[in-house]
Scaffold this active site. Structure first.
Site, short mmCIF file in Angstrom:
data_model
loop_
_atom_site.label_atom_id
_atom_site.label_comp_id
_atom_site.label_asym_id
_atom_site.label_seq_id
_atom_site.Cartn_x
_atom_site.Cartn_y
_atom_site.Cartn_z
N ASP A 43 -40.96 -23.31 12.26
CA ASP A 43 -40.75 -22.24 13.22
C ASP A 43 -40.02 -22.85 14.43
OD1 ASP A 43 -41.01 -19.80 14.63
OD2 ASP A 43 -42.90 -20.45 15.51
N PHE A 44 -39.51 -22.01 15.33
CA PHE A 44 -38.84 -22.55 16.52
C PHE A 44 -39.74 -22.43 17.75
CE2 PHE A 44 -36.09 -22.25 20.27
CZ PHE A 44 -35.47 -23.49 20.18
N ASP A 45 -39.92 -21.22 18.27
CA ASP A 45 -40.68 -21.04 19.51
C ASP A 45 -42.14 -21.42 19.30
OD1 ASP A 45 -38.83 -19.56 21.58
OD2 ASP A 45 -38.46 -18.60 19.64
N ASP A 68 -46.82 -21.89 14.65
CA ASP A 68 -47.89 -21.68 15.63
C ASP A 68 -48.39 -20.24 15.70
OD1 ASP A 68 -45.26 -20.99 16.86
OD2 ASP A 68 -46.54 -20.45 18.55
#
Length: 390
Positions: free
Chosen positions: A150-152, A333
């Site tokens: 994932d990124f954020d 997350d």
């Protein structure tokens, strides 16, 4: 028809005291460590019904956005919908089945036997540390991985302004090292162009809008054509949400190609219920799917597609799996990452990046890391470990 209460998404269930035979379901919820409370329906008007629900959630220490309401009362259904509760289940005890969805019920059941409770997940605090386990024979050893991020909140810290997010120090260099050893993919809720520009690393997979749009390492573009049909509807929904919510301080409505994200991180806490209610009503009106995340609620095309299905699609399109299959590792997350945690399967590795915004919630992950900085460290160490294996 059945509905599932998922401890990853739901911290508590609020029962209408007028319901029959709740004891068996309450026991299942308690075993799954989901809180329960009751409220009295009927009388007092709409505002009083909302207040009764909010007070019931407060008693069990849960916020409406992570609570389920189960009721046979149409007025309570409307109150739950208008105050931003995560899931509203109507029970048809009086032969008024049509009235319950008309007032906003997500689903209507004949009785509580149709409610399922997901079990078997651990809470974030119970997970072993992935860095400590990496390379140990009894820990985390994957000789032929395909690694998904994932990124954020995973490669980047969560920030108040989504436009200000950047990869944490060392993350891009570690990704580059890892991409030299195995397939690497970034699966983000951001637009494809946005996330690929923020990472800026060639030669890896990028998926935007939770997988509705992808680019392969060679630049080949893929998109979900069924989802593309919803683009005009999403554009209209974004404009309407800006009209409805734009005057609330701290709210940002972000129109993406395959989604509309309403961010409320900077909004007053007593406005969050209204914000969620407006977005959910828009989704119901326009036939769009509603998903939630860390201080965000989103609309997407109502298509059975998510990060988990995207992960499996990418795995199926990776070359050179004849000698031995690639093993997926996924790091994320947020709630939308749980679909990918499920999709890695029993032979894959799911790693949660811990945070406290949803309390110590349940997760399907097997390991955890404490922060995006630890993700960068883990990525670099995994790359080094793979390079020594040749």
């Amino acid at each position: 028809m059945s509905v599932t209460i998922d401890p990853r998404r739901h911290d508590a269930v609020l029962f209408d005291t007028a319901l029959n035979s709740t004891q068996a379901l309450v026991r299942q919820l308690q075993q799954a460590r989901v809180g329960t409370a009751t409220f009295a329906s009927g009388g007092g008007g709409h505002d009083a019904a909302i207040q009764a629900l909010i007070e019931s959630a407060d008693r069990v220490g849960a916020r409406p956005g992570r609570c389920v309401v189960i009721t046979a009362d149409a007025a309570s259904v409307a109150a739950a919908r208008d105050s931003g509760f995560a899931l509203v289940i109507g029970v048809d005890q009086a032969g008024h089945r049509d009235a319950l969805p008309d007032h906003g019920a997500d689903t209507v059941l004949a009785d509580l036997d149709e409610v399922r409770v997901r079990a078997g997940d651990r809470h974030m605090s119970e997970l072993p540390d992935a860095l400590q386990a990496l390379g140990r024979p009894d820990g985390l050893t994957v000789p032929r991985p395909a690694v998904f991020f994932d990124f954020d909140g995973t490669l980047s810290e969560i920030v108040d302004d989504p436009d200000a997010a950047t990869p944490t120090a060392g993350a891009v260099a570690a990704l580059q090292q890892l991409a030299a050893q195995c397939p690497v993919a970034i699966l983000s809720g951001r637009d494809l162009a946005d996330v690929s520009q923020r990472v800026g690393l060639p030669g890896i997979w990028y998926a935007g809008s939770h997988g509705f749009e992808l680019t392969a390492p060679d630049g080949t573009h893929h998109q979900n054509e069924a989802a593309a049909a919803a683009i005009p509807v999403l554009e209209q929904a974004a404009a309407q949400l800006r009209d409805r919510l734009g005057s609330i301080p701290g709210v940002m409505v972000e129109h993406k190609r395959f989604g509309v994200a309403t961010h409320y991180r900077n909004a007053a806490r007593n406005r969050v219920g209204k914000i969620a209610a407006v977005v959910r009503a828009a989704g119901q009106r326009d036939g769009l799917r509603v998903t939630t995340g860390r201080e965000v609620i989103e609309l997407h095309p109502d298509i059975d597609w998510d990060k988990g299905k995207t992960l499996r699609w990418v795995i199926d399109h990776l070359p050179d799996q004849r000698a031995a299959p690639l093993v997926p590792i996924y790091l994320g997350d947020d709630i939308t990452d749980e679909d990918a945690f499920d999709a890695v399967g029993p032979n894959g590795v799911a790693i949660m990046v811990r945070h406290n915004e949803d309390g110590d919630r349940a997760t399907a992950a097997l390991f955890a890391l404490e922060s995006p900085a630890r993700v960068a460290e883990f990525t670099g160490r995994l790359a080094s470990q793979l390079s020594t294996l040749g």
